[in-house]
Design an enzyme around this catalytic site. Structure first.
Site, PDB file in Angstrom:
ATOM      1  N   GLU A  25       7.927   5.547   8.460  1.00 12.73           N
ATOM      2  CA  GLU A  25       6.893   4.480   8.706  1.00 12.73           C
ATOM      3  C   GLU A  25       6.186   4.065   7.280  1.00 12.73           C
ATOM      4  O   GLU A  25       6.572   4.806   6.164  1.00 12.73           O
ATOM      5  CB  GLU A  25       6.053   5.080   9.551  1.00 12.73           C
ATOM      6  CG  GLU A  25       5.168   5.975   9.080  1.00 12.73           C
ATOM      7  CD  GLU A  25       3.761   6.532   9.735  1.00 12.73           C
ATOM      8  OE1 GLU A  25       2.832   5.637   9.420  1.00 12.73           O
ATOM      9  OE2 GLU A  25       3.782   7.348  10.437  1.00 12.73           O
ATOM     10  N   LYS A 158      -2.133  14.199  15.167  1.00 10.72           N
ATOM     11  CA  LYS A 158      -3.153  14.506  13.897  1.00 10.72           C
ATOM     12  C   LYS A 158      -4.307  15.330  14.490  1.00 10.72           C
ATOM     13  O   LYS A 158      -4.795  15.130  15.538  1.00 10.72           O
ATOM     14  CB  LYS A 158      -3.736  13.021  13.443  1.00 10.72           C
ATOM     15  CG  LYS A 158      -2.599  12.346  12.867  1.00 10.72           C
ATOM     16  CD  LYS A 158      -2.947  10.763  12.193  1.00 10.72           C
ATOM     17  CE  LYS A 158      -2.051  10.210  11.540  1.00 10.72           C
ATOM     18  NZ  LYS A 158      -0.952   9.635  12.172  1.00 10.72           N
TER      19      LYS A 158
END
Length: 319
Positions: A25, A158
């Site tokens: 990404e 995360k």
């Protein structure tokens, strides 16, 4: 697809030949890490993928085209600032306007599927945010995992997120969570939390067989390959949790929400940990890139050995 996608020659040749390719990404460059650590980490991830036998394909939107595979100058452009963060919702808006954008996990998965890339390496996926029961702040990454046939290699979700709710969401949407060398879900900055994964794999070959079985059955969607951060780079679980709670409280007090929330929290964590979170982030990114490349090689080998046809770009995998 061809109106909006440009696939770098090296990447296109590897896909056509059925060789291993790993998608990467671009939000790690534009929003995830500060300059120049962002460019250094992105280039190091590409080098790590190559060192483990696969071809890297960093994905971004430049001049209204989805670029699958970037040049050196593209990294500088993405790091310059002012780049839009692009998820599924944003793709047609940015492409139609001829603009630039850094792809999130969701948008990178979409682009990878269009190109025929089955494995994607990132740091951590988005998920259910803390307090989502009142804010409904849930990352589009989770829905993309439920619909797009790409395996996402990550260090879990995360740590700023609500991990139990994130795993519940993934279970509801039928997304397998595979622990790579672990029985418990990694917590990004720390090797694990007290949440079990759906299955454990100790080799890339084991993961490749799971992916083949899933897609050959026609079960739409991706899979999470959850890789613990290297032990030497892991942070103290209690200390990082305290820092996260403080950063979340500050975000609430300042009214930070939506797509600005994650970059804000990551930046504050870097400050609160005096840079330790940045070092840990880089370590897990490179570790994930290595594992992803090994899985991509194993999956490409498995497809060749079983004489499976190559997936046409843009088509849902049935193998």
């Amino acid at each position: 697809m061809l109106d909006y996608c440009v696939i770098k020659g090296e990447v296109a040749a590897a896909i056509k030949a059925g060789r291993a390719v790993v998608a990467l990404e671009s939000t790690v460059i534009s929003h995830g890490l500060p300059y120049p650590a962002n460019i250094e980490a992105a280039k190091a991830m590409e080098a790590t993928v190559r060192a483990n036998g696969a071809v890297p394909a960093t994905i971004a939107i430049l001049d209204g085209r989805i670029r699958i595979g970037l040049e050196a100058e593209d990294f500088e452009r993405l790091a310059a600032g002012g780049i839009r963060k692009v998820s599924r919702r944003d793709l047609p808006l940015v492409l139609a306007a001829g603009g630039d954008g850094a792809t999130t996990v969701a948008a990178t998965m979409i682009a990878a599927r269009l190109a025929g890339i089955s494995v994607f390496a990132t740091g951590g996926i988005g998920g259910v945010h803390r307090g989502a029961e009142t804010t409904l702040d849930i990352s589009a990454d989770l829905e993309e995992l439920a619909r797009t046939d790409v395996a996402v290699v990550c260090a879990g979700a995360k740590a700023i997120l609500d991990l139990p709710k994130t795993l519940e969401y993934l279970e509801t949407r039928g997304v397998p969570v595979v622990g790579y060398g672990t029985d418990n879900f990694p917590a990004f900055y720390t090797a694990q939390c007290n949440l079990p994964v759906d299955s454990r794999c100790d080799s890339a070959d084991d993961v490749a067989r799971i992916l083949r079985a899933k897609w050959q059955l026609g079960l739409s969607g991706g899979a999470i390959i959850a890789v613990p951060i290297p032990e030497e780079a892991a942070l103290d679980a209690e200390a990082i949790e305290q820092a996260i709670r403080l950063a979340v409280a500050e975000a609430e007090g300042q009214g930070v929400r939506g797509k600005e929330l994650t970059p804000f929290l990551l930046s504050r964590l870097e400050q609160l940990t005096e840079g330790a979170s940045l070092v840990a982030n880089r370590a897990l990114l490179l570790n994930n890139a290595a594992v992803a490349a090994q899985i991509a090689v194993a999956y490409a080998t498995l497809r060749r050995e079983t004489t499976l046809p190559r997936r046409p770009p843009g088509k849902r995998a049935l193998y």
